[in-house]
Design an enzyme around this catalytic site. Structure first.
Site, mmCIF file in Angstrom:
data_model
loop_
_atom_site.group_PDB
_atom_site.id
_atom_site.type_symbol
_atom_site.label_atom_id
_atom_site.label_comp_id
_atom_site.label_asym_id
_atom_site.label_seq_id
_atom_site.Cartn_x
_atom_site.Cartn_y
_atom_site.Cartn_z
ATOM 1 N N GLU A 40 0.869 -1.191 0.000
ATOM 2 C CA GLU A 40 0.000 0.000 0.000
ATOM 3 C C GLU A 40 0.905 1.241 0.000
ATOM 4 O O GLU A 40 2.038 1.183 0.502
ATOM 5 C CB GLU A 40 -0.869 -0.011 1.268
ATOM 6 C CG GLU A 40 -1.755 1.223 1.438
ATOM 7 C CD GLU A 40 -2.662 1.120 2.656
ATOM 8 O OE1 GLU A 40 -2.271 0.505 3.654
ATOM 9 O OE2 GLU A 40 -3.788 1.663 2.579
ATOM 10 N N LYS A 125 -9.836 1.300 -2.482
ATOM 11 C CA LYS A 125 -9.973 0.731 -1.128
ATOM 12 C C LYS A 125 -11.343 1.071 -0.546
ATOM 13 O O LYS A 125 -11.767 2.235 -0.539
ATOM 14 C CB LYS A 125 -8.877 1.303 -0.235
ATOM 15 C CG LYS A 125 -8.822 0.717 1.175
ATOM 16 C CD LYS A 125 -7.652 1.339 1.937
ATOM 17 C CE LYS A 125 -7.495 0.801 3.336
ATOM 18 N NZ LYS A 125 -6.344 1.464 4.044
ATOM 19 N N CYS A 166 -4.997 -3.469 2.692
ATOM 20 C CA CYS A 166 -4.743 -3.158 4.096
ATOM 21 C C CYS A 166 -5.917 -3.390 5.054
ATOM 22 O O CYS A 166 -6.302 -4.509 5.309
ATOM 23 C CB CYS A 166 -4.231 -1.723 4.182
ATOM 24 S SG CYS A 166 -3.259 -1.424 5.646
HETATM 25 O O1 KGT Z 1 -2.772 7.006 5.013
HETATM 26 C C1 KGT Z 1 -2.141 6.771 3.965
HETATM 27 O O2 KGT Z 1 -1.458 7.614 3.386
HETATM 28 C C2 KGT Z 1 -2.246 5.389 3.346
HETATM 29 N N1 KGT Z 1 -3.173 4.590 4.056
HETATM 30 C C3 KGT Z 1 -2.755 3.868 5.113
HETATM 31 O O3 KGT Z 1 -1.614 3.759 5.474
HETATM 32 C C4 KGT Z 1 -3.868 3.210 5.856
HETATM 33 C C5 KGT Z 1 -4.713 4.251 6.490
HETATM 34 S S1 KGT Z 1 -3.839 5.233 7.608
HETATM 35 N N2 KGT Z 1 -3.380 2.296 6.854
HETATM 36 C C6 KGT Z 1 -4.146 1.273 7.236
HETATM 37 O O4 KGT Z 1 -5.223 1.025 6.706
HETATM 38 C C7 KGT Z 1 -3.598 0.441 8.379
HETATM 39 C C8 KGT Z 1 -4.566 -0.613 8.845
HETATM 40 C C9 KGT Z 1 -4.052 -1.277 10.079
HETATM 41 O O5 KGT Z 1 -2.936 -1.064 10.509
HETATM 42 C C10 KGT Z 1 -4.948 -2.213 10.798
HETATM 43 O O6 KGT Z 1 -6.032 -2.572 10.261
HETATM 44 O O7 KGT Z 1 -4.557 -2.621 11.917
#
Ligand code: KGT
Length: 286
Positions: A40, A125, A166
């Site tokens: 990701e 997503k 993710c």
């Molecule tokens: O924000 C961005 O730039 C890119 N997107 C991410 O990195 C995303 C949202 S912050 N991360 C996750 O979904 C982690 C999920 C996770 O760690 C869990 O389900 O425990």
């Protein structure tokens, strides 16, 4: 089909990250990978949300995507760009978007497909990560990204690939539906947090493989990023019976597995859970 999953720490901009991506793709190709899967936020993880809005490129004319298409064409590989933070044509909120880039030499019914490595599937997503995992970061993905609403199954040679990203991993119905619609391999490119990764990453990925009888390929971001978040890494490839067939070391790494469709068939023959018992809607007893 031999699939590779890459693990690295995305920098604050694509220019910082691309030399790492291209080095790891070359290592995967040297190991005879037919398909290479990136995590990701493959090209960058921004310093802050303002940088995100400045750096997010348009899907239809992204320099980063073109650079990755050139990698697919040069190396004659399938490339799953786990996700990039993109901007849709109408320029509204960015999308956390996964792209599947085909091989350049793949001949489709006698015609050579676009040698630039055509984009054959795009998945937005669905599940936005709004959570507090006590790591000092505020995760409010829905505040910055527009969520998708359409599961995507893509064909890669004779394999059906379910595309997810993710946090989707925590919603088993998405994977059950992809498997019931024919998925052989479930992609879970991720940037899992250190805290939730330690507690849940291996369990959830193995559960999705066991529940569906699919392979699960999970390339993960790993390290400390420009915005201070720490991602968990531990990129994994899980076989249909639930065993981990490849796990990344700490830091930058390339893991490899050969997809054996007989393992999918035998797992589903042993436990036909995915083909029986359609999803039932609970009645509310008043
Ligand atoms: O924000 C961005 O730039 C890119 N997107 C991410 O990195 C995303 C949202 S912050 N991360 C996750 O979904 C982690 C999920 C996770 O760690 C869990 O389900 O425990």
């Amino acid at each position: 089909m031999r699939i590779a999953a890459l693990q690295y720490c995305a920098g604050a901009t694509a220019d910082v990250t691309f030399p790492v991506i291209e080095t790891l793709i070359a290592q995967a190709v040297a190991k005879q990978a037919d398909m290479v899967c990136l995590p990701e936020a493959a090209s960058f993880l921004p310093t802050n949300r303002e940088a995100l809005f400045q750096l997010a490129e348009h899907t239809h004319d992204s320099a980063s995507l073109k650079r990755l298409q050139a990698q697919a064409a040069t190396h004659k590989i399938w490339l799953l760009v786990g996700s990039m933070l993109m901007r849709t044509a109408d320029g509204k909120s960015p999308m956390n978007q996964s792209h599947l880039v085909n091989q350049s030499h793949l001949v489709n019914r006698g015609h050579l497909i676009d040698p630039s490595g055509a984009i054959t599937a795009i998945y937005d997503k669905i599940h936005m990560f709004d959570a507090n995992v006590a790591d000092g970061q505020v995760y409010e993905e829905s505040a910055y990204f527009q969520a998708g609403d359409q599961p995507v199954l893509a064909q890669v040679d004779d394999l059906n690939i379910g595309m997810t990203i993710c946090y989707d991993l925590r919603f088993p119905h998405l994977y059950r539906q992809l498997a019931r619609d024919g998925a052989d391999v479930l992609m879970v490119p991720a940037a899992f947090t250190q805290n939730s990764g330690k507690a849940h990453w291996h369990i959830l990925l193995r559960a999705r493989a066991i529940e569906t009888g699919c392979y699960v390929v999970a390339p993960g971001q790993m390290g400390t990023h420009a915005d201070g978040r720490v991602t968990y890494g531990h990129s994994l490839i899980v076989a249909p019976w639930g065993e981990i067939v490849a796990e990344a070391q700490d830091g930058e790494d390339v893991i490899i597995a050969d997809i054996d469709q007989s393992q999918i068939e035998s797992a589903r023959k042993a436990i036909p859970a995915i083909t029986t018992h359609p999803i039932l809607k609970p009645t509310t007893l008043s």
